[in-house]
Write an enzyme that holds these catalytic residues in place. Structure first.
Site, PDB file in Angstrom:
ATOM      1  N   ASN A  93      36.038  32.388  31.026  1.00 12.15           N
ATOM      2  CA  ASN A  93      36.933  33.346  31.651  1.00 12.15           C
ATOM      3  C   ASN A  93      38.119  33.595  30.739  1.00 12.15           C
ATOM      4  O   ASN A  93      38.490  32.736  29.948  1.00 12.15           O
ATOM      5  CB  ASN A  93      37.426  32.826  33.012  1.00 12.15           C
ATOM      6  CG  ASN A  93      38.212  33.895  33.735  1.00 12.15           C
ATOM      7  OD1 ASN A  93      37.675  34.937  34.063  1.00 12.15           O
ATOM      8  ND2 ASN A  93      39.496  33.661  33.929  1.00 12.15           N
ATOM      9  N   GLU A 137      35.086  39.602  30.482  1.00 15.89           N
ATOM     10  CA  GLU A 137      36.306  40.217  29.935  1.00 15.89           C
ATOM     11  C   GLU A 137      36.137  40.713  28.499  1.00 15.89           C
ATOM     12  O   GLU A 137      36.550  41.828  28.183  1.00 15.89           O
ATOM     13  CB  GLU A 137      37.483  39.231  29.990  1.00 15.89           C
ATOM     14  CG  GLU A 137      38.035  38.990  31.383  1.00 15.89           C
ATOM     15  CD  GLU A 137      37.272  37.938  32.169  1.00 15.89           C
ATOM     16  OE1 GLU A 137      36.354  37.310  31.593  1.00 15.89           O
ATOM     17  OE2 GLU A 137      37.595  37.731  33.345  1.00 15.89           O
ATOM     18  N   ASP A 148      58.664  37.186  39.528  1.00 21.13           N
ATOM     19  CA  ASP A 148      57.410  37.917  39.347  1.00 21.13           C
ATOM     20  C   ASP A 148      57.609  39.426  39.482  1.00 21.13           C
ATOM     21  O   ASP A 148      58.746  39.901  39.428  1.00 21.13           O
ATOM     22  CB  ASP A 148      56.326  37.364  40.277  1.00 21.13           C
ATOM     23  CG  ASP A 148      54.975  37.338  39.556  1.00 21.13           C
ATOM     24  OD1 ASP A 148      54.513  38.410  39.137  1.00 21.13           O
ATOM     25  OD2 ASP A 148      54.393  36.259  39.384  1.00 21.13           O
TER      26      ASP A 148
HETATM   27 MN    MN Z   1      37.454  36.696  35.155  1.00 21.15          MN
END
Ligand code: MN
Length: 432
Positions: A134, A197, A244
């Site tokens: 990932n 990705e 954030d």
């Molecule tokens: Mn992912």
């Protein structure tokens, strides 16, 4: 395209602001970035180069993708995550190898007054476990010379991989990538199927992403800096406070600790810093969700465009433009959009004669096409964003969808008057 090549292109097109005098990593760099509406390259933050506001506007993002602003979503939607990858053994990232890890030598920035510590904000965490990889950006809090606290959000992919490894008592191998091809950065911010990705990035670039293997076997793209290490299966530490996307403080939580075992980097590396709650942060968080909403709304009606608005932090508010076919399309669009992006809180559906990039035009649609008791859909007790200061502690919120589309049967009542251009010419050409 390498990170520094992209920065050089910005320089050559006159878009880059460069600051050669020393700037402090504590507040000063953030203050300058916040007040500069352009990419800023600092040449001396604790002796290192730092870039901020790299992609700070929709126009910049569009030019990086090679399309006009209005077609960003179309471009991102058309790309399937099925590109190819190329494994290589050499990388400019290996120019300097540091086995004695000292993260405090990096120009890690402290952004706001009450921040808990300096934070790495543009690090792509590449992880691999059980044959699954990932890549996604997580904020990383500096907690020691070789230690970072990593905010893992459930049920995102890094969180799940870490959970899987931790259940077997094993640490999760990671490599933190700083400063790679901006298209790869965007791809890793996009919610694609598990492990896709870099394939998505290849498709976006139209050329395979080259990956090389780190000492812990995690495979990464060429970058300015890579931090190799492991996320502990047991050790946790208080993470925060941190600002954030909303520009407000997120709550402090216990988060896993990442131990860094080796640092590799290019000579004279350029560190990438993203200022929290800045346009760069907003666009990176929000834009990858727009194609997802676009596709979902496209399943229920004729969708024309979608924008997560800047005022709504590019995350909580959306404007959806449709070509209404049948009465009720606006409501169906609302339901589809909320299902597609669970963090979305308020949204407005408009017709195709409204400019969705102009908040005044959206306001006009609400003013002239909405009847509150019929056109506002209120959905209480649904999952919202953990970043919404007004959300409930259990993560739920109330969603409001505004159908600001014309009533089809009364279309003529909503017609926007135009002054035809020919008519003006005719009148002027007539003798007085
Ligand atoms: Mn992912």
């Amino acid at each position: 395209m390498s990170f520094r090549y992209f920065i050089n292109q910005l320089k050559e097109s006159g878009k880059l602001v460069e600051i050669s005098q020393p700037v402090s990593p504590r507040f000063e760099a953030s203050r300058i970035a916040k007040t500069t509406p352009a990419p800023v390259l600092f040449h001396n933050i604790s002796g290192s180069k730092v870039i901020m506001n790299l992609l700070g506007s929709r126009e910049e993002l569009a030019s990086m993708l090679g399309v006009p602003k209005e077609e960003i979503i179309k471009k991102l939607s058309e790309v399937c995550p099925e590109g190819t990858l190329k494994l290589v053994s050499e990388s400019p990232t290996l120019e300097v190898v540091e086995d004695q890890v000292d993260l405090t030598k990096l120009p890690i920035l402290t952004h706001f007054e009450k921040d808990g510590a300096p934070y790495i904000t543009a690090g792509i965490i590449v992880s691999e476990y059980g044959g699954i990889m990932n890549a996604s950006i997580h904020r990383l809090m500096l907690v020691g010379k070789d230690k970072l606290a990593i905010r893992l959000v459930s049920p995102r992919h890094t969180y799940l991989l870490h959970k899987k490894a931790a259940e077997k008592g094993e640490p999760l191998p990671i490599a933190i990538v700083l400063g790679c091809d901006p298209k790869i950065i965007y791809a890793t911010s996009t919610r694609v199927p598990v492990g896709k990705e870099f394939e998505y990035a290849s498709a976006l670039r139209g050329a395979p992403v080259e990956l090389f293997e780190c000492s812990n076997r995690v495979k990464v793209p060429h970058a300015e800096i890579v931090l190799e290490g492991y996320i502990s299966s047991v050790e946790k530490i208080e993470e925060g406070p941190f600002v954030d996307i909303t520009g407000t403080y997120d709550v402090v939580r216990k988060e896993p600790v990442a131990n860094i075992t080796r640092i590799i980097h290019r000579k004279d590396p350029i560190y990438h810093g993203i200022l929290p709650a800045s346009p760069e942060h907003h666009l990176m968080m929000g834009v990858p969700y727009e194609p997802r909403i676009y596709r979902a709304v496209g399943e229920v009606t004729n969708v024309r465009n979608v924008v997560l608005t800047e005022g709504g932090c590019c995350y909580l508010h959306a404007v959806i433009q449709i070509e209404k076919q049948t009465e009720g399309d606006g409501k169906n669009a609302i339901l589809a959009a909320f299902a597609a992006h669970t963090s979305l809180k308020h949204l407005v559906v408009v017709d195709d004669d409204i400019n969705i990039f102009d908040p005044k035009d959206v306001d006009f649609a609400i003013a002239t096409r909405v009847k509150g008791d019929i056109d506002i859909l209120i959905i209480p007790n649904v999952r919202g964003s953990s970043l919404d200061p007004r959300g409930a502690p259990d993560g739920t919120t109330t969603k409001v969808g505004i159908d600001a589309t014309k009533v089809l049967k009364e279309k003529e009542n909503f017609e926007r008057a135009v002054i035809p251009e020919e008519q003006i010419k005719d009148t002027l050409s007539e003798p007085l």
